[in-house]
Each structure stands twice: as C-alpha cells, then as structure tokens.
Motif scaffolding. Sequence first.
Motif: not given
Length: 369
Positions: A260, A311-314, A366
């Motif tokens: 994270n 990093s959840n930057n789709y 995902s």
Amino acid sequence: MWRGVRKFLAIIIIVCTSILIGIFLIQKQEVHHSFATEKFIKRWLMNENGTLATYIKESNQLDEDLVQGREALSETLGLWMQYALEEENEQLFQDAFEILTTYFLEKDGFIHWKLNQSGVSEVDTNALVDDLRIISGLLSAYRKWENEQYMEVARIISNYISRFNVTNNILTDFYDRKHQYSSDVITLSYIDPEPLEQMFQREYLDKETYRNTMDVLVSAPLEHGFYPKSYHETKQTYLFEGEINMVDQALVAYHLAKLNIVSNDFVRFVEEEIAHRGVVNGKYEKSTKKPVVTYESPAVYGILILFSIESNNYSLAEKLYERMKVFRNDNKKHNYYGGYSVSLTGDTHIFDNLVPLFAEKKLMNSWNN
C-alpha cells in the motif's frame, strides 16, 4: 404519462442490456486472445523436454542478459507458475513443478538460473528474484491445491537462499556455488514482499533478514520521481543509474503497491506519458524524464498493468492494456497468432509474452470480481 414512463424505462433497460452484452463480448474476445497467447507459447517457445525457451530462433549470440536462443530460464518458469495459478490450472502448474524438480532444482535447494535446450545447466549461480517467485508460486499452489510436495520444495529452496544469498543479514542478488561467493548487492526490483512475508510467517526466513531486506525496499529514496536501481550492502548506499530501465521501475512500484505504498510522482509520470505521448518507452533519462530509446516493451506494459491493479487504478490499467494489445498478433490465420512483438524474422523474447499473458489474465479476473 405512465405510458411515457414505461417507454422511457424500456429504453433504459434496452441500453443497459446492450452495454452489458457488449462488455461480455469484449471479455469473451479477450479470453480467446489470451488463450491464443498461451497456445503460441506452447507451440513456439517450448522445448521438446517441456522447458520454456527464451527465443523462438536458435542462436549462439548472447543477448544483454547473457541468454541465447532456446535456453530456458528459472525466471520464465516462475512466471509460468504465476500464470497457472491465476488461470487456476492445476495440471499446468504440476507440469511446471515437474520441470522445476527434474531440471532446475538441486537436492539442497539450489536453482540454476538457466539451462541449455537439453535441460543441462552450464552455470554455477542462482538468481534471488527467480527463486522468490518460484517459492511464492509453490506456497500459493499449496494453499490452493494442498499438495504437500509444493510446500516441502518451497521450504528447501527457502532454506538455501536464507543461508547462502545473504550478506550482513540482507538477501542479495545471487550466490556462486563454484566460488562460494554471495553478492553484496540487492537489486530493488528483486525484493517482492509477498514471498518474503510467506517465508517469514513459515519461519523459513529469520526476522532480522526479513526486516532488513524489506527495509531496503520501503526506505528507498526517489530521485526525479524514480527509484534506485540497487542497494550496495557493504557500502550501505542506494545506487541510481543515469538511464532508467522501466522494467525495474515498474517492478519496484508494483512490489511497493503490495504494501500500500504508491508514489504519486511515479503514477503521474506514467499517466502523463500515456495521455500526452500515448506510449511508455523502455528507458528514460533520469533527470529530464525524456525517453532515450524509441522501443516499447509489452512486458513493461504488463508490469505497469499489474501495478495499476494493485493500486486500484483500473482506469490506467485499461489504458495500458489497450496499448499493450497493439503488440499482439490478433490475426487468427497467422502462424504467430497470439504472440507479442514477433519480429519480421519470426523471433520474440518469452518475457514479452509471458508477462502480458499473466497481466491480461489478472486484469480479466479483476473484471469478473
């Protein structure tokens, strides 16, 4: 009035249904292409003994990583294991495990970093990054399929590197069996928190070595928004290079994202490259952030996709994916259908195929979660 409302709702339902069908068809098409890449690798980059070759063409000329032609790498084996896990293909993983134990692995836990086409090693060194990837794959496979052999082999390999790939309680790049020499440098992109954590939790790695190695990664300074290349343990200094290799940078960013820790500078750099130039090149000048090469690498895009997912930057992941697909042969009638970056001479590097394959599968999974 109600008739108009019902008509409006019907239109909304039709539009939403069309969008969902469109998304389904796109995903279905990408699954087909992904499977084509797997088939391409098996057809063109697999030696007769089941080891995965580095190039399609046989050659006696060494590349910059000192690899030639049909030689097989422990790096490749670890990536293949990762893909088998993401694909949830137990047989594919078991096949890779048998290649590991038959050709790469010595009884004491030493893994040869490369083999010739016949499966014979002509080197006396291992590679920490590859061993860690294999350990992680084995332990993940044990949790998924409960095969005790996977855990036992992971323990043996872990014990070896925790004993020999160490300088002053920090894991280092390689160990030379012939000269009984351990490197005093750790390349930052080699430090993957996932296998280190797994080894530490199972007491395959002592607390001091675990913490010291992790601290090298977490404490790494940035220069002009880029990460160091390596850490020199005996000098206790981080080393930067004037020309930044994006494979290394993307891997460090990916590994830190698992903790994270995400550098806004690095994210901004990648986003601006895609937004303004439409590409991410293979190497950049550190101080100016200008590309020093014209080439792009599907592997770089693949690792950046993995970083973006972590990093959840789709949004960024999908933009990178669109660019990565440019390098894939999507012509179903072509011999190299599914292959990435196949040159006019009919050659390609397996790293530029395996990493995109794994990243693509990770991204598709995902979408379904």
